[in-house]
Design a protein around this motif. Structure first.
Motif, PDB file in Angstrom:
ATOM      1  N   ILE A 248      11.537 -11.887   7.493  1.00 46.06           N
ATOM      2  CA  ILE A 248      10.774 -10.684   7.436  1.00 46.06           C
ATOM      3  C   ILE A 248      11.074  -9.672   6.565  1.00 46.06           C
ATOM      4  O   ILE A 248      10.582  -8.268   6.542  1.00 46.06           O
ATOM      5  N   ASP A 249      11.815  -9.957   5.854  1.00 45.48           N
ATOM      6  CA  ASP A 249      12.470  -8.875   4.573  1.00 45.48           C
ATOM      7  C   ASP A 249      11.237  -8.576   3.656  1.00 45.48           C
ATOM      8  O   ASP A 249      11.193  -7.409   3.314  1.00 45.48           O
ATOM      9  N   VAL A 250      10.457  -9.717   3.374  1.00 45.15           N
ATOM     10  CA  VAL A 250       9.341  -9.341   2.519  1.00 45.15           C
ATOM     11  C   VAL A 250       8.445  -8.399   3.213  1.00 45.15           C
ATOM     12  O   VAL A 250       7.887  -7.308   2.452  1.00 45.15           O
ATOM     13  N   GLN A 251       7.860  -8.483   4.336  1.00 42.14           N
ATOM     14  CA  GLN A 251       7.172  -7.586   4.889  1.00 42.14           C
ATOM     15  C   GLN A 251       7.819  -6.054   5.111  1.00 42.14           C
ATOM     16  O   GLN A 251       7.207  -5.037   4.920  1.00 42.14           O
ATOM     17  N   SER A 252       9.036  -6.059   5.449  1.00 41.23           N
ATOM     18  CA  SER A 252       9.731  -4.884   5.551  1.00 41.23           C
ATOM     19  C   SER A 252       9.724  -4.372   4.416  1.00 41.23           C
ATOM     20  O   SER A 252       9.398  -2.912   4.357  1.00 41.23           O
ATOM     21  N   ILE A 253      10.335  -4.713   3.294  1.00 40.95           N
ATOM     22  CA  ILE A 253       9.939  -4.055   2.062  1.00 40.95           C
ATOM     23  C   ILE A 253       8.627  -3.549   1.634  1.00 40.95           C
ATOM     24  O   ILE A 253       8.352  -2.108   1.204  1.00 40.95           O
ATOM     25  N   LEU A 254       7.413  -4.143   1.849  1.00 43.45           N
ATOM     26  CA  LEU A 254       6.301  -3.807   1.360  1.00 43.45           C
ATOM     27  C   LEU A 254       5.830  -2.530   2.373  1.00 43.45           C
ATOM     28  O   LEU A 254       4.832  -1.781   1.960  1.00 43.45           O
ATOM     29  N   SER A 255       6.269  -2.601   3.678  1.00 40.35           N
ATOM     30  CA  SER A 255       5.690  -1.713   4.697  1.00 40.35           C
ATOM     31  C   SER A 255       6.136  -0.285   4.255  1.00 40.35           C
ATOM     32  O   SER A 255       5.462   0.601   4.815  1.00 40.35           O
ATOM     33  N   TYR A 256       7.200   0.184   3.563  1.00 39.35           N
ATOM     34  CA  TYR A 256       7.489   1.409   3.196  1.00 39.35           C
ATOM     35  C   TYR A 256       6.329   1.907   2.479  1.00 39.35           C
ATOM     36  O   TYR A 256       6.385   3.153   2.060  1.00 39.35           O
ATOM     37  N   PHE A 257       5.293   1.042   1.551  1.00 43.20           N
ATOM     38  CA  PHE A 257       4.582   1.428   0.765  1.00 43.20           C
ATOM     39  C   PHE A 257       3.074   1.351   1.180  1.00 43.20           C
ATOM     40  O   PHE A 257       2.359   1.669   0.256  1.00 43.20           O
ATOM     41  N   THR A 258       2.785   0.479   1.918  1.00 46.40           N
ATOM     42  CA  THR A 258       1.398   0.088   2.311  1.00 46.40           C
ATOM     43  C   THR A 258       1.518  -0.383   3.575  1.00 46.40           C
ATOM     44  O   THR A 258       2.390  -0.799   4.177  1.00 46.40           O
ATOM     45  N   GLU A 259       0.053  -0.501   4.256  1.00 50.06           N
ATOM     46  CA  GLU A 259       0.010  -0.814   5.689  1.00 50.06           C
ATOM     47  C   GLU A 259      -0.254  -2.132   5.700  1.00 50.06           C
ATOM     48  O   GLU A 259      -1.170  -2.767   4.739  1.00 50.06           O
ATOM     49  N   ILE A 260       0.432  -2.871   6.368  1.00 56.42           N
ATOM     50  CA  ILE A 260       0.594  -4.408   6.207  1.00 56.42           C
ATOM     51  C   ILE A 260      -0.578  -4.739   7.556  1.00 56.42           C
ATOM     52  O   ILE A 260      -0.125  -5.442   8.544  1.00 56.42           O
ATOM     53  N   ASP A 261      -1.796  -4.663   7.469  1.00 62.12           N
ATOM     54  CA  ASP A 261      -2.977  -5.222   8.111  1.00 62.12           C
ATOM     55  C   ASP A 261      -2.737  -5.670   9.628  1.00 62.12           C
ATOM     56  O   ASP A 261      -2.542  -6.803   9.585  1.00 62.12           O
ATOM     57  N   PRO A 262      -2.310  -4.655  10.179  1.00 59.63           N
ATOM     58  CA  PRO A 262      -1.803  -5.108  11.538  1.00 59.63           C
ATOM     59  C   PRO A 262      -2.908  -5.774  12.258  1.00 59.63           C
ATOM     60  O   PRO A 262      -2.521  -6.505  13.553  1.00 59.63           O
ATOM     61  N   GLU A 263      -4.204  -5.781  12.107  1.00 61.61           N
ATOM     62  CA  GLU A 263      -5.067  -6.438  12.884  1.00 61.61           C
ATOM     63  C   GLU A 263      -6.125  -7.262  12.148  1.00 61.61           C
ATOM     64  O   GLU A 263      -6.921  -7.723  12.634  1.00 61.61           O
ATOM     65  N   GLY A 264      -5.743  -7.507  10.700  1.00 63.22           N
ATOM     66  CA  GLY A 264      -6.426  -8.394  10.109  1.00 63.22           C
ATOM     67  C   GLY A 264      -6.057  -9.794   9.948  1.00 63.22           C
ATOM     68  O   GLY A 264      -5.505 -10.397  11.025  1.00 63.22           O
ATOM     69  N   GLU A 265      -6.324 -10.565   8.982  1.00 65.14           N
ATOM     70  CA  GLU A 265      -6.077 -12.094   8.915  1.00 65.14           C
ATOM     71  C   GLU A 265      -4.594 -12.174   9.043  1.00 65.14           C
ATOM     72  O   GLU A 265      -4.402 -13.301   9.472  1.00 65.14           O
ATOM     73  N   LEU A 266      -3.779 -11.349   8.480  1.00 64.30           N
ATOM     74  CA  LEU A 266      -2.318 -11.677   8.670  1.00 64.30           C
ATOM     75  C   LEU A 266      -1.746 -11.447  10.142  1.00 64.30           C
ATOM     76  O   LEU A 266      -0.681 -12.085  10.218  1.00 64.30           O
ATOM     77  N   ALA A 267      -2.474 -10.932  10.905  1.00 63.03           N
ATOM     78  CA  ALA A 267      -1.990 -10.781  12.155  1.00 63.03           C
ATOM     79  C   ALA A 267      -2.035 -12.183  12.814  1.00 63.03           C
ATOM     80  O   ALA A 267      -1.123 -12.245  13.948  1.00 63.03           O
ATOM     81  N   VAL A 268      -2.692 -13.188  12.340  1.00 65.21           N
ATOM     82  CA  VAL A 268      -2.520 -14.629  13.285  1.00 65.21           C
ATOM     83  C   VAL A 268      -1.573 -15.349  12.616  1.00 65.21           C
ATOM     84  O   VAL A 268      -1.501 -16.601  13.071  1.00 65.21           O
ATOM     85  N   LEU A 269      -1.168 -14.981  11.407  1.00 65.89           N
ATOM     86  CA  LEU A 269      -0.075 -15.810  10.767  1.00 65.89           C
ATOM     87  C   LEU A 269       1.435 -15.364  11.231  1.00 65.89           C
ATOM     88  O   LEU A 269       1.601 -14.046  11.641  1.00 65.89           O
TER      89      LEU A 269
END
Length: 928
Positions: A248-269
């Motif tokens: 989860i570290d990669v997502q956490s780091i990026l989340s400070y600076f951008t929205e991580i597509d909560p309902e898009g294609e990443l949501a199913v992964l």
């Protein structure tokens, strides 16, 4: 000027303005030759630019030591090229790393940015045009931005943890969020709605906890802002270990600076698939290659992990002690219902030093937050501390000594040479970096290293006096801990007469020394330092002062030659202060008067006139003996300085003299020469005596420590000035006071000596002391320790494979000692040692860590490492030594970059504004 439309870049455009190949000014990027590090760094700048253009966020996750700082500065430089008033913020872990960024920025502009364009590079002195502001507190950052003082702002991640005063810490996270929110608004008001044009976060894994509830997390989320109100228009994140200990570290780091597509294609992964998708979208990750003899080398070609066992052979009492310890440890763990598991950190060692002193605090108090924040993985006490203390006390009552810890001995055997004059070894073979987890261990190991070195240094001294090493008088001196009083007694009946007793003429306060005395320091080194509380002068002190005080003719000995090569001196000042001669300042006048720069001469000499005294024949310094023995390339380097840049040669001379007299065994060798020379002599003329000493030493230069240190210092001096310290190569008046405080072969870095960390980094990157640097996690990340060292020891295990990689990365870096050794001989090693106590819980810990690290290493390279906790697992560790890395042949591994740079034609935007196209050139966009 409005914000530029970033568009797309290719490496050819980048290399039109930036040259990462420092040894070839004509170098340009070629699509058919992409394997060199210069090509990879050029691609890095272009690809990061494209990621930022597309996403607003980019993650540079290149392996440790690949020049992430220079690539980030390349992006910033091109931004200033198209928008000279752009505001860039760099946030690095601590102030030392901020200073490193400033040095690297200056080096980047001078050496890698091609043209003096008045936007990035000055046509006056070749330095940076964008101004730099170092703001270690966020309130200082706000004030500087509101006043419009800079273009590049440097601040610390640790400042996020220090926003709240102690009285407000009942709800520290909430208060920090409010304070950071106010700072966010003030910065946006000063900068405009888009905020900083570019934010660069170094060691971004510090932000891997998104919901941790700490002050740092709350402050960071408020400072960087939410979607629609980001502090930075573009955000570039740097870390070699983005998946530091959890997926989860990669997502956490990026989340400070951008929205991580909560309902898009990443949501199913989920799991590794989600992390890979994020990395493919936002990241650039390449594995390091070093240029060496015969081609390029990856870490698999030269990293060599070695198990260093320590046993109880011939130590029945120690074996009994540790058997009892393990029995009691297991019993105590069974009593702890809340924790029945073994965790990494047991039995690193016991400490004979007693309790630690209080944590050191800098003058403004800010450094404390940084230390505490940085040292979260270290501990002063572990769950077995009281057990060890109790058993050690009982043992000492019974046997009168502390129990022997074989692991200490095994490590010291690795780190201290059998002799200082082994011609089969280079000086960098004496350099060792040791990491520990338990804070008291740094002191224990440092003391033992210095005790072992004292045996070697004392041997040089007693041999000079003609005393056999097995003489009972030497043993008496040894048993007193090489004390000053015992040394005075040792030599009291020996013949050490000289031309005259100059000691009374040159004594004085030893203002050069900055190192604290105490039981950790080298006792032999302390013989050469004025210590009034220990009896004042010694024969060693008086001798050193003769070679350092300007009033003594012997001060000429370590001065540079008058032409910085081999020429001698013709005169001196006959009187200074109406009673003493002055030799060293007259020598400086002789060198400076040929510089042709009257302003510098005035600064250096003041109102001095020509020396009024004349030698009846030239007086030569030791340079006249050393320079003819230099390898050809080094002699040519020195000649270039002497002929075209005398300020560099003068700076080198100051550096060398400080290292010889204070921070190396050369002072002991020099004292030994002086002792041997003066025995039995009764010459009353100081000038003829000096000439006699010069002639006497001339037969001892070959194979000497002085010659070896001269060569090693000259090899790396320009790199040291460019990479490690804050002044330029041509700082002719630099006194190198930092070296003057590094008088012991072994030194340590931890929270309790925070203010001296920068000088430790300087000394360790030089050929001079410390030879052995023992550190907690304070030097684990973000610092360069690679210029002279190729050997690392994990005395205390790292908390995770990511931490372990960060540690090794202090040495495994481009253009350092390992890289140079590869160029000379492709089969060289980066030695990585794991000492352990055989048949004990200590071996179990190392076995568990190595086996588990082996399982995740490929995942670490791809940044998809699974969770790693600190609990020992003893399954699959019976053959754990098979999991240690060993160098493989260069044809046996294929290196594939996990997330490389792609420049397909359809991925590049041509939507440049007119000024952007004209400024960065019209090189065609080509697919490669």
């Amino acid at each position: 000027m409005s914000s530029p439309t970033w568009g797309g870049l290719d490496p050819q455009r980048v290399s039109h303005w930036i040259n990462f190949e420092r040894n070839d000014t004509a170098w340009h990027y070629a699509p058919d030759n992409r394997e060199s590090m210069a090509a990879k760094q050029t691609e890095g700048v272009a690809y990061l630019w494209n990621l930022l253009a597309a996403n607003g966020v980019a993650l540079l996750a290149d392996e440790v030591g690949m020049g992430k700082t220079f690539q980030a500065l390349g992006v910033a430089a091109l931004l200033w090229k198209v928008k000279p008033d752009a505001r860039v913020l760099v946030m690095a872990p601590g102030r030392d790393i901020c200073r490193h960024w400033r040095r690297e920025f200056e080096t980047f502009v001078r050496e890698h940015y091609r043209e003096a364009d008045h936007s990035v590079k000055s046509s006056v002195d070749g330095g940076p045009v964008p101004s730099v502001q170092e703001c270690y507190r966020l309130d200082n950052l706000v004030n500087a931005v509101e006043r419009g003082l800079g273009h590049l702002y440097l601040t610390t991640i640790h400042s996020l943890s220090g926003l709240v005063e102690k009285k407000d810490k009942s709800d520290g996270a909430g208060a920090a969020k409010v304070a950071a929110g106010i700072i966010h608004q003030r910065l946006k008001s000063a900068l405009g709605e888009s905020g900083f044009d570019l934010i660069i976060v170094d060691e971004a894994h510090y932000l891997r906890n998104l919901n941790g509830g700490s002050q740092r997390v709350s402050a960071a989320r408020a400072l960087f802002g939410a979607e629609g109100s980001r502090l930075g228009a573009k955000n570039l994140l740097l870390t070699a270990t983005p998946s530091h200990s959890r997926l989860i570290d990669v997502q956490s780091i990026l989340s400070y600076f951008t929205e991580i597509d909560p309902e898009g294609e990443l949501a199913v992964l989920s799991g590794s698939a989600r992390t890979k998708a994020l990395l493919e979208k936002f990241a650039l990750r390449r594995l390091r290659l070093m240029e060496g003899a015969g081609g390029l080398y990856s870490k698999r070609h030269y990293r060599h992990e070695k198990a260093i066992p320590a046993g109880f052979e011939g130590r029945p009492n120690a074996e009994m002690f540790f058997a009892l310890y393990q029995k009691r440890l297991v019993a105590d763990l069974r009593k702890q219902k809340e924790n029945k598991s073994l965790m990494y950190g047991y039995l690193e060692g016991f400490e004979s030093m007693g309790h630690l002193p209080a944590l050191a605090q800098s003058s403004d108090g800010d450094e404390v937050t940084e230390i505490v924040d940085k040292a979260a993985e270290d501990f002063s006490t572990a769950s077995d501390t009281e057990l060890l203390r109790e058993l050690t006390g009982d043992y000492r009552k019974q046997f009168g000594t502390f129990p022997d810890h074989p692991k200490y001995g095994a490590l010291i055997d690795q780190c201290v040479p059998e002799g200082l004059y082994g011609q089969d070894k280079m000086l960098h073979d004496h350099k060792h970096l040791i990491f520990v987890r338990r804070i008291p261990s740094v002191r224990e190991l440092t003391q033992r290293v210095n005790e072992r070195y004292d045996e070697l240094l004392a041997g040089i001294i007693v041999q000079a006096w003609g005393i056999p090493l097995n003489d009972p008088r030497v043993d008496v001196w040894r048993k007193t801990g090489w004390s000053r009083a015992s040394y005075d007694q040792l030599i009291s009946g020996l013949d050490h007469a000289f031309v005259m007793d100059e000691a009374a003429e040159v004594v004085g306060d030893d203002e050069d020394s900055e190192e604290d005395s105490g039981q950790l320091a080298s006792r032999i080194a302390e013989l050469f330092v004025v210590k009034r509380e220990l009896g004042g002068q010694t024969d060693c002190v008086n001798s050193r002062l003769r070679f350092s005080k300007s009033e003594s003719v012997f001060s000429l000995f370590l001065e540079p030659a008058s032409d910085y090569q081999e020429a001698g001196y013709g005169g001196y000042y006959t009187q200074i202060d109406a009673k003493r001669a002055d030799y060293a300042n007259a020598a400086k006048f002789a060198r400076f008067q040929y510089w042709g720069n009257q302003a510098q001469l005035k600064l250096a000499i003041g109102d001095r006139v020509q020396p009024d005294g004349k030698f009846d024949q030239p007086m030569f310094s030791v340079w006249s003996l050393l320079v003819p023995r230099l390898p050809d390339l080094l002699r040519q380097k020195l000649r270039r300085w002497a002929e075209s840049d005398k300020a560099v040669a003068e700076n080198f001379g100051n550096y060398l003299k400080a290292g010889f007299l204070h921070a190396s065994p050369v002072i002991v060798e020099l004292y030994g020469w002086f002792v041997e020379f003066r025995r039995g002599r009764r010459d009353r003329n100081v000038h003829s005596s000096y000439r006699g000493f010069y002639q006497w030493v001339s037969g001892r230069i070959e194979g000497s420590l002085m010659l070896r240190y001269f060569i090693a210092a000259l090899e790396t001096f320009d790199q040291l000035c460019g990479k490690i310290i804050d002044h330029g190569l041509n700082r002719w008046d630099q006194e190198w006071r930092s070296l003057k405080g590094l008088t012991s072969p072994g030194l340590y870095a931890s929270g309790e000596n925070s203010n001296s960390r920068q000088r430790l980094i300087l000394g360790f990157n030089s050929p001079f002391y410390p030879n052995v640097l023992v550190s907690t996690s304070v030097l684990q990340e973000g610092v360069n320790l690679h210029m002279q060292c190729h050997q690392i020891h994990h005395y205390g295990l790292a908390g995770s494979p990511g931490d372990n990689e960060q540690r090794v990365g202090r040495l495994d870096r481009l253009f350092g000692c390992v890289n140079q050794r590869l160029k000379h001989a492709g089969n060289t090693d980066l030695s990585i040692h794991y000492p352990f106590l055989q048949g004990s819980v200590d071996e179990d810990q190392v076995a568990s860590f190595i086996a588990r690290k082996h399982q995740v290493e490929k995942q670490m390279d791809a940044c998809v490492q699974a969770n790693f906790d600190k609990q020992m697992r003893l399954d699959n560790t019976q053959e754990w030594k098979e999991f240690l890395q060993k160098p493989v042949g260069r044809g046996q591994t294929l290196i594939n970059d996990p997330y490389g740079a792609s420049f397909a034609q359809d991925a590049l935007s041509k939507n440049y504004e007119p000024y952007f196209e004209s400024i960065l050139g019209v090189l065609p966009l080509t697919e490669n």
